[in-house]
Design a protein around this motif. Structure first.
Motif, mmCIF file in Angstrom:
data_model
loop_
_atom_site.group_PDB
_atom_site.id
_atom_site.type_symbol
_atom_site.label_atom_id
_atom_site.label_comp_id
_atom_site.label_asym_id
_atom_site.label_seq_id
_atom_site.Cartn_x
_atom_site.Cartn_y
_atom_site.Cartn_z
ATOM 1 N N GLU A 171 0.824 -1.211 0.000
ATOM 2 C CA GLU A 171 0.000 0.000 0.000
ATOM 3 C C GLU A 171 0.856 1.258 0.000
ATOM 4 O OE1 GLU A 171 -2.632 -0.439 3.291
ATOM 5 O OE2 GLU A 171 -3.948 -1.871 2.242
ATOM 6 N N LEU A 172 1.967 1.220 0.761
ATOM 7 C CA LEU A 172 2.876 2.376 0.781
ATOM 8 C C LEU A 172 3.494 2.616 -0.596
ATOM 9 C CD1 LEU A 172 4.685 1.840 4.218
ATOM 10 C CD2 LEU A 172 3.143 3.727 3.619
ATOM 11 N N VAL B 131 1.524 6.762 -6.993
ATOM 12 C CA VAL B 131 0.478 7.730 -7.337
ATOM 13 C C VAL B 131 0.966 9.148 -7.073
ATOM 14 C CG1 VAL B 131 -1.822 8.560 -6.725
ATOM 15 C CG2 VAL B 131 -1.413 6.101 -6.961
ATOM 16 N N GLU B 132 1.617 9.350 -5.926
ATOM 17 C CA GLU B 132 2.091 10.687 -5.563
ATOM 18 C C GLU B 132 3.157 11.196 -6.534
ATOM 19 O OE1 GLU B 132 4.198 12.931 -1.753
ATOM 20 O OE2 GLU B 132 3.142 11.034 -1.448
ATOM 21 N N MET B 133 4.036 10.287 -7.004
ATOM 22 C CA MET B 133 5.091 10.685 -7.933
ATOM 23 C C MET B 133 4.598 10.800 -9.371
ATOM 24 S SD MET B 133 8.564 8.718 -6.674
ATOM 25 C CE MET B 133 7.859 7.068 -6.699
ATOM 26 N N GLY B 134 3.401 10.290 -9.625
ATOM 27 C CA GLY B 134 2.865 10.324 -10.985
ATOM 28 C C GLY B 134 3.511 9.308 -11.904
ATOM 29 N N VAL B 135 3.994 8.199 -11.338
ATOM 30 C CA VAL B 135 4.631 7.148 -12.132
ATOM 31 C C VAL B 135 3.563 6.206 -12.680
ATOM 32 C CG1 VAL B 135 6.215 5.176 -12.067
ATOM 33 C CG2 VAL B 135 6.749 7.254 -10.764
ATOM 34 N N GLN B 136 3.605 5.956 -13.986
ATOM 35 C CA GLN B 136 2.659 5.016 -14.590
ATOM 36 C C GLN B 136 2.967 3.604 -14.093
ATOM 37 O OE1 GLN B 136 1.932 5.314 -18.869
ATOM 38 N NE2 GLN B 136 1.917 3.086 -19.020
ATOM 39 N N SER C 146 -9.452 -3.332 -1.240
ATOM 40 C CA SER C 146 -8.083 -2.825 -1.075
ATOM 41 C C SER C 146 -7.975 -1.412 -1.629
ATOM 42 C CB SER C 146 -7.081 -3.730 -1.801
ATOM 43 O OG SER C 146 -7.187 -3.580 -3.204
ATOM 44 N N ILE C 147 -6.793 -0.848 -1.497
ATOM 45 C CA ILE C 147 -6.507 0.492 -2.007
ATOM 46 C C ILE C 147 -6.654 0.561 -3.524
ATOM 47 C CG2 ILE C 147 -4.032 0.029 -2.235
ATOM 48 C CD1 ILE C 147 -3.472 2.861 -1.370
ATOM 49 N N LEU C 148 -6.568 -0.585 -4.205
ATOM 50 C CA LEU C 148 -6.705 -0.617 -5.665
ATOM 51 C C LEU C 148 -8.061 -0.086 -6.103
ATOM 52 C CD1 LEU C 148 -5.150 -4.136 -6.416
ATOM 53 C CD2 LEU C 148 -4.099 -1.914 -6.856
ATOM 54 N N ASN C 149 -9.081 -0.320 -5.293
ATOM 55 C CA ASN C 149 -10.430 0.107 -5.648
ATOM 56 C C ASN C 149 -10.604 1.618 -5.563
ATOM 57 O OD1 ASN C 149 -13.095 -0.817 -6.446
ATOM 58 N ND2 ASN C 149 -13.801 -0.106 -4.435
ATOM 59 N N ASP C 150 -9.696 2.287 -4.847
ATOM 60 C CA ASP C 150 -9.808 3.734 -4.650
ATOM 61 C C ASP C 150 -9.011 4.542 -5.675
ATOM 62 O OD1 ASP C 150 -11.368 3.213 -2.390
ATOM 63 O OD2 ASP C 150 -9.599 3.095 -1.089
ATOM 64 N N LEU C 151 -8.250 3.864 -6.528
ATOM 65 C CA LEU C 151 -7.429 4.570 -7.498
ATOM 66 C C LEU C 151 -8.301 5.268 -8.542
ATOM 67 C CD1 LEU C 151 -4.681 1.847 -8.115
ATOM 68 C CD2 LEU C 151 -4.465 3.912 -6.713
ATOM 69 N N LYS C 152 -8.018 6.530 -8.814
ATOM 70 C CA LYS C 152 -8.791 7.274 -9.817
ATOM 71 C C LYS C 152 -8.492 6.786 -11.225
ATOM 72 C CE LYS C 152 -9.261 11.477 -7.039
ATOM 73 N NZ LYS C 152 -8.979 12.931 -6.947
ATOM 74 N N ILE C 153 -7.212 6.517 -11.489
ATOM 75 C CA ILE C 153 -6.820 5.944 -12.782
ATOM 76 C C ILE C 153 -6.542 4.460 -12.554
ATOM 77 C CG2 ILE C 153 -5.140 5.996 -14.664
ATOM 78 C CD1 ILE C 153 -4.663 8.935 -14.038
#
Length: 278
Positions: free
Chosen positions: A155-156, A162-167, A194-201
């Motif tokens: 998760e970290l 996401v914070e760095m904008g890395v694809q 999981s956190i995957l469900n919260d991703l905007k992209i």
């Protein structure tokens, strides 16, 4: 997916380890950038690493998630057993640095140190610096344990990407640990909670098993290879020609086996036809 050409490209590609990097400034491309930033009055960095710049993709994963085994499967000839390009060990933490594998002069596959309890702080710093600064990086493939799902370290890493904008894309490894009749439900629940469900992209998600003894039984490999080639900007796979690997005695043996198998199959078909006629 053009599965035939994906297999051809990797099967034909010469694979070599170009660099093992402990210091990002010793990576071709980064040395010149560091010198330019330092100014004309500062001495340039001199090191032994040479080579043309190519598109790069990196594989990330926590310790013992099967990352190095997957690296070997991705670069091996489908007609043979997996070639041990990346060293594999049952205990965690066997990849100490960033290893850059040149695949047919088309792209470099980067194997990174595992993160988590067994990872060392300097390894994490090196990997994060690479992710943040490397201009040749085209995509990151995050390998997750398909059996037990995400932990706090996964998760970290996701939050950092996401914070760095890395694809990035996701690979669920070891899916063979889950029974066939419950896999769909297992992964639907795993992703939705999981956190995957919260991703905007939403990233692309791949699924691979962990069978190492026979590549023909390993699922998901060509799909991941196709994703890598796409990430590196290769769309016309039919005309794509890699730098070819040298033929080995194993290649000759495998070709003889295939030829004999075809002859044996034709012989059995002919006998069965004769029996049907009579």
């Amino acid at each position: 997916m053009d599965q035939g050409n994906v297999s051809r490209i990797i099967n034909d590609s010469e694979i070599r380890l170009d660099w093992s990097i402990y210091d990002l400034n010793k990576l071709p491309g980064e040395d010149r950038r560091a010198a330019a930033e330092a100014g004309p009055d500062q001495p340039g960095i001199v090191h032994e690493n040479k080579g043309e710049l190519l598109p790069e993709v990196i594989l990330l994963g926590r310790c013992n998630v099967g990352k190095s085994s997957l690296v070997n499967a991705l670069m091996s000839n489908n007609r043979q057993s997996a070639t041990p390009y990346a060293k594999v060990k049952q205990s965690a933490g066997y990849t100490p640095c960033l290893n850059f594998y040149n695949v047919g002069g088309l792209f470099r596959l980067v194997d990174s140190p595992g993160y988590g309890v067994k990872g060392k702080p300097w390894q994490g710093e090196l990997t994060m610096q690479y992710l943040a600064e490397r201009r040749e990086l085209r995509n990151c493939f995050l390998i997750l344990n398909g059996d037990i799902g995400l932990n706090k370290y996964d998760e970290l890493i996701l939050e950092a990407l996401v914070e760095m904008g890395v694809q990035f894309d996701i690979i669920f490894n070891k899916i063979d640990k889950i029974k066939n009749n419950s896999r769909i439900q297992h992964y639907e629940e795993l992703i939705s909670t999981s956190i995957l469900n919260d991703l905007k992209i939403k990233p692309r998600i791949y699924f691979a098993n962990s069978i190492e003894s026979d590549l023909k039984q390993r699922t998901g490999i060509n799909e991941i290879r196709y994703g890598i080639l796409q990430s590196c900007g290769y769309s016309d796979l039919q005309t794509l020609k890699p730098r070819r690997r040298r033929k080995t005695i194993n290649d000759t043996i495998e070709k003889i086996k295939e030829k004999n198998a075809r002859k044996s199959l034709k012989g059995r078909v002919k006998i069965n036809l004769q029996r049907d006629i009579h």
